[in-house]
Design a protein around this motif. Structure first.
Motif, PDB file in Angstrom:
ATOM      1  N   GLN A 146       1.093  -0.622   0.486  1.00 29.17           N
ATOM      2  CA  GLN A 146       0.174  -0.099   0.227  1.00 29.17           C
ATOM      3  C   GLN A 146       1.085   1.231   0.108  1.00 29.17           C
ATOM      4  O   GLN A 146       0.806   2.512  -0.574  1.00 29.17           O
ATOM      5  CB  GLN A 146      -0.845   0.216   1.192  1.00 29.17           C
ATOM      6  CG  GLN A 146      -1.982  -0.802   0.597  1.00 29.17           C
ATOM      7  CD  GLN A 146      -2.437  -1.107   2.381  1.00 29.17           C
ATOM      8  OE1 GLN A 146      -1.684  -0.968   3.618  1.00 29.17           O
ATOM      9  NE2 GLN A 146      -4.323  -1.178   2.245  1.00 29.17           N
ATOM     10  N   CYS A 147       2.197   1.198   0.799  1.00 28.97           N
ATOM     11  CA  CYS A 147       2.480   2.408   1.169  1.00 28.97           C
ATOM     12  C   CYS A 147       3.478   2.528  -0.720  1.00 28.97           C
ATOM     13  O   CYS A 147       3.975   3.972  -1.040  1.00 28.97           O
ATOM     14  CB  CYS A 147       3.975   2.500   1.757  1.00 28.97           C
ATOM     15  SG  CYS A 147       5.153   3.829   1.779  1.00 28.97           S
ATOM     16  N   ARG A 203       0.932   3.783  -2.359  1.00 28.52           N
ATOM     17  CA  ARG A 203       0.828   5.348  -1.845  1.00 28.52           C
ATOM     18  C   ARG A 203       2.016   6.516  -3.164  1.00 28.52           C
ATOM     19  O   ARG A 203       1.684   7.303  -3.662  1.00 28.52           O
ATOM     20  CB  ARG A 203       0.551   6.212  -1.215  1.00 28.52           C
ATOM     21  CG  ARG A 203       0.668   7.064  -0.384  1.00 28.52           C
ATOM     22  CD  ARG A 203       0.410   6.705   1.002  1.00 28.52           C
ATOM     23  NE  ARG A 203       1.759   7.149   1.229  1.00 28.52           N
ATOM     24  CZ  ARG A 203       2.732   6.434   2.396  1.00 28.52           C
ATOM     25  NH1 ARG A 203       1.615   5.986   2.781  1.00 28.52           N
ATOM     26  NH2 ARG A 203       3.812   7.057   2.649  1.00 28.52           N
ATOM     27  N   ARG A 223      -7.018   7.541   1.580  1.00 30.99           N
ATOM     28  CA  ARG A 223      -8.428   7.968   1.068  1.00 30.99           C
ATOM     29  C   ARG A 223      -8.978   8.541  -0.289  1.00 30.99           C
ATOM     30  O   ARG A 223      -9.214   8.628  -0.975  1.00 30.99           O
ATOM     31  CB  ARG A 223      -9.209   6.705   2.087  1.00 30.99           C
ATOM     32  CG  ARG A 223      -8.503   5.031   2.706  1.00 30.99           C
ATOM     33  CD  ARG A 223      -9.984   5.305   3.289  1.00 30.99           C
ATOM     34  NE  ARG A 223      -9.030   3.805   3.796  1.00 30.99           N
ATOM     35  CZ  ARG A 223     -10.001   2.752   4.227  1.00 30.99           C
ATOM     36  NH1 ARG A 223     -10.983   2.866   4.219  1.00 30.99           N
ATOM     37  NH2 ARG A 223      -9.624   1.784   4.790  1.00 30.99           N
ATOM     38  N   PRO A 282      -7.358   0.876  -4.942  1.00 34.03           N
ATOM     39  CA  PRO A 282      -6.730   0.200  -3.395  1.00 34.03           C
ATOM     40  C   PRO A 282      -6.238   0.897  -2.648  1.00 34.03           C
ATOM     41  O   PRO A 282      -6.555   0.522  -1.192  1.00 34.03           O
ATOM     42  CB  PRO A 282      -5.398  -0.591  -3.783  1.00 34.03           C
ATOM     43  CG  PRO A 282      -5.551  -0.684  -5.560  1.00 34.03           C
ATOM     44  CD  PRO A 282      -6.511  -0.239  -6.372  1.00 34.03           C
ATOM     45  N   LEU A 283      -5.876   2.672  -3.146  1.00 34.04           N
ATOM     46  CA  LEU A 283      -5.506   3.549  -1.609  1.00 34.04           C
ATOM     47  C   LEU A 283      -6.869   2.994  -1.762  1.00 34.04           C
ATOM     48  O   LEU A 283      -6.799   3.473  -0.088  1.00 34.04           O
ATOM     49  CB  LEU A 283      -4.785   4.182  -2.090  1.00 34.04           C
ATOM     50  CG  LEU A 283      -3.509   3.824  -2.296  1.00 34.04           C
ATOM     51  CD1 LEU A 283      -2.340   4.787  -3.492  1.00 34.04           C
ATOM     52  CD2 LEU A 283      -2.759   3.445  -1.416  1.00 34.04           C
ATOM     53  N   PHE A 343      -8.582   0.422   0.520  1.00 36.08           N
ATOM     54  CA  PHE A 343      -7.892  -0.070   1.780  1.00 36.08           C
ATOM     55  C   PHE A 343      -6.626   0.771   2.398  1.00 36.08           C
ATOM     56  O   PHE A 343      -6.089   0.281   3.675  1.00 36.08           O
ATOM     57  CB  PHE A 343      -7.106  -1.794   1.380  1.00 36.08           C
ATOM     58  CG  PHE A 343      -7.791  -2.530   0.760  1.00 36.08           C
ATOM     59  CD1 PHE A 343      -8.552  -2.909   1.292  1.00 36.08           C
ATOM     60  CD2 PHE A 343      -8.052  -2.434  -0.732  1.00 36.08           C
ATOM     61  CE1 PHE A 343      -9.530  -4.298   0.928  1.00 36.08           C
ATOM     62  CE2 PHE A 343      -8.786  -3.828  -1.074  1.00 36.08           C
ATOM     63  CZ  PHE A 343      -9.299  -4.188  -0.716  1.00 36.08           C
ATOM     64  N   GLY A 356      -1.771   2.548   4.183  1.00 33.77           N
ATOM     65  CA  GLY A 356      -0.148   1.493   4.335  1.00 33.77           C
ATOM     66  C   GLY A 356       0.731   2.067   5.624  1.00 33.77           C
ATOM     67  O   GLY A 356      -0.080   2.612   6.216  1.00 33.77           O
TER      68      GLY A 356
END
Length: 129
Positions: free
Chosen positions: A9-10, A13, A69, A109-110, A113, A116
């Protein structure tokens, strides 16, 4: 042990921030064929300048991990607006659809979820006195 999902996730981003920053750089810097190996700076119109400023600030917020988000969702919308209405680009060109699809692939996905690792996800609770 570091979990793989928050690290991914990071990375998403940072990749989204770099993609938005690339769009801003392509609007400001252009390759001038008269200058060999140099970049010339062009000043875009007012609406494009405001859109580039918003995209640049969203890229910075994504790298810092602030409100990932909401910021990813706003970045997706602004990038799509930029790609569709940018002068010189066809709205339904394959390159435009590919770039919007790439940003959507990074942003969805960011949005679902979160950001991250190393993101600011929770507000600081006030002191209970």
């Amino acid at each position: 042990m570091v979990s793989l999902i928050p690290t991914l996730q990071c990375a998403l981003r940072v990749a989204l921030a770099l993609t938005l920053g690339d769009a801003v750089a392509k609007e400001i810097f252009t390759a001038d064929p008269t200058l060999i190996g140099a970049l010339s700076v062009q000043v875009p119109g007012l609406a494009t300048s405001l859109l580039c400023a918003l995209l640049a600030s969203i890229a910075i917020w994504l790298i810092l991990g602030i409100g990932v988000r909401a910021v990813a969702l706003i970045g997706l919308g602004l990038y799509s607006l930029h790609a569709i209405f940018a002068p010189g680009l066809e709205p339904f060109d394959l390159t435009t659809l590919y770039s919007c699809g790439l940003v959507a692939l990074l942003a969805v996905p960011l949005v679902l979820f979160g950001g991250g690792r190393f993101s600011i996800a929770h507000p600081i609770a006030p002191d209970a006195n």
